[in-house]
Design a protein around this motif. Structure first.
Motif, PDB file in Angstrom:
ATOM      1  N   CYS A  23       0.842  -1.201   0.000  1.00 14.06           N
ATOM      2  CA  CYS A  23       0.000   0.000   0.000  1.00 14.06           C
ATOM      3  C   CYS A  23       0.878   1.253   0.000  1.00 14.06           C
ATOM      4  CB  CYS A  23      -0.938   0.016   1.203  1.00 14.06           C
ATOM      5  SG  CYS A  23      -2.028   1.443   1.171  1.00 14.06           S
ATOM      6  N   CYS A  26      -0.160   3.518   3.253  1.00 10.89           N
ATOM      7  CA  CYS A  26       0.077   3.173   4.663  1.00 10.89           C
ATOM      8  C   CYS A  26       1.127   2.085   4.845  1.00 10.89           C
ATOM      9  CB  CYS A  26      -1.237   2.761   5.330  1.00 10.89           C
ATOM     10  SG  CYS A  26      -1.789   1.112   4.853  1.00 10.89           S
ATOM     11  N   CYS A  37      -3.949  -1.062   0.109  1.00 15.13           N
ATOM     12  CA  CYS A  37      -4.640  -2.036   0.952  1.00 15.13           C
ATOM     13  C   CYS A  37      -6.143  -1.794   0.813  1.00 15.13           C
ATOM     14  CB  CYS A  37      -4.168  -1.910   2.399  1.00 15.13           C
ATOM     15  SG  CYS A  37      -4.777  -0.427   3.222  1.00 15.13           S
ATOM     16  N   CYS A  40      -7.398   1.630   2.380  1.00 17.94           N
ATOM     17  CA  CYS A  40      -6.995   2.847   1.670  1.00 17.94           C
ATOM     18  C   CYS A  40      -7.676   2.914   0.309  1.00 17.94           C
ATOM     19  CB  CYS A  40      -5.471   2.896   1.515  1.00 17.94           C
ATOM     20  SG  CYS A  40      -4.631   3.207   3.084  1.00 17.94           S
TER      21      CYS A  40
HETATM   22 ZN   LIG Z   1      -3.261   1.318   3.073  1.00 17.81          ZN
END
Ligand SMILES: [Zn+2]
Ligand SMILES: [Zn+2]
Length: 238
Positions: A23, A26, A37, A40
């Motif tokens: 991701c 994050c 992810c 997100c």
């Molecule tokens: Zn994420």
């Protein structure tokens, strides 16, 4: 052409080893082959309700006032996301290294959006060209970097050099609508005959729609019957 594909495939393979889906926002493992992810991905600024013609965000899907008053030269614009954080940052990612994941995930998000919303694929994909001076300054064309993987994934010819930007233009977003149209008039030319009836123009962000509108106008004059605009993100009208 085949050889270029082979080289690209090798680069993609090495990339997938060097950068497994992670991701970008994050750092958690990516899901579904994306560099985002699930959390997100869900929280991205999706352009859900928008103008069916120009993709400008609206309270509910329909035609925006500007398209009612003066429809653009393109038939439809498709943009999965809004140009809001973190899109500004993700698109800036190109500036540091165009081979790094932001381009990979953005092209893939656009592709998935198209597969859901496009009934008939175009005969040709045409990236919005940069003026040669801008290209020298930046080193690459974001629109082309997105158009290339899309053309490959959808198996549609890419017309990378067909349109040329012959005039550098002032920053569009600062001008009112009428001036924006005048500002881009004659900004493009075609380097050869258009051998397609249905064309998709690809850009990274649609700011006001007047730049892609001018390119669409040129394609229509050259014989295109249907012109769509595909971009990762749409800016709202100020
Ligand atoms: Zn994420
Ligand atoms: Zn509209």
């Amino acid at each position: 052409m085949k050889r270029i594909h082979l080289v690209d495939d090798c680069i993609n393979y090495v990339q997938s080893l060097l950068y497994p889906p992670t991701c970008l926002l994050c750092g958690a493992p990516g899901a579904d082959g994306l560099d985002l992810c699930p959390g997100c991905l869900r929280s991205l600024p999706w352009n859900t309700a928008c103008c069916v013609r120009c993709a400008a965000p609206l309270p509910a899907a329909g035609l925006c006032g500007q398209c009612l008053k003066r429809p653009p030269s393109f038939d439809a614009a498709l943009t999965p996301l809004l140009y809001r954080p973190p899109l500004d940052w993700l698109l800036q990612g190109y500036k540091f290294n165009r081979r790094l994941p932001p381009g990979r995930v953005l092209a893939e998000l656009l592709r998935r959006h198209l597969l859901r919303h496009v009934d008939t694929l175009p005969d040709l994909i045409l990236p919005v060209p940069l003026h040669p001076a801008r290209l020298r300054e930046r080193g690459y064309n974001q629109a082309l970097e997105l158009a290339r993987p899309l053309a490959r994934a959808l198996d549609i010819p890419l017309a990378a050099g067909l349109a040329r930007r012959i005039r550098a233009t002032a920053t569009q977003s600062l001008l009112p609508a009428e001036e924006r149209r005048r500002n881009v008039r004659g900004a493009f030319e075609l380097a050869g005959p258009l051998r397609a009836r249905h064309v998709a123009i690809v850009d990274d962000v649609i700011a006001t729609g007047s730049t892609v509108g001018e390119l669409a106008r040129l394609l229509r004059r050259a014989g295109a019957e249907r012109v769509e605009v595909w971009a990762v993100a749409r800016a709202g009208r100020s």
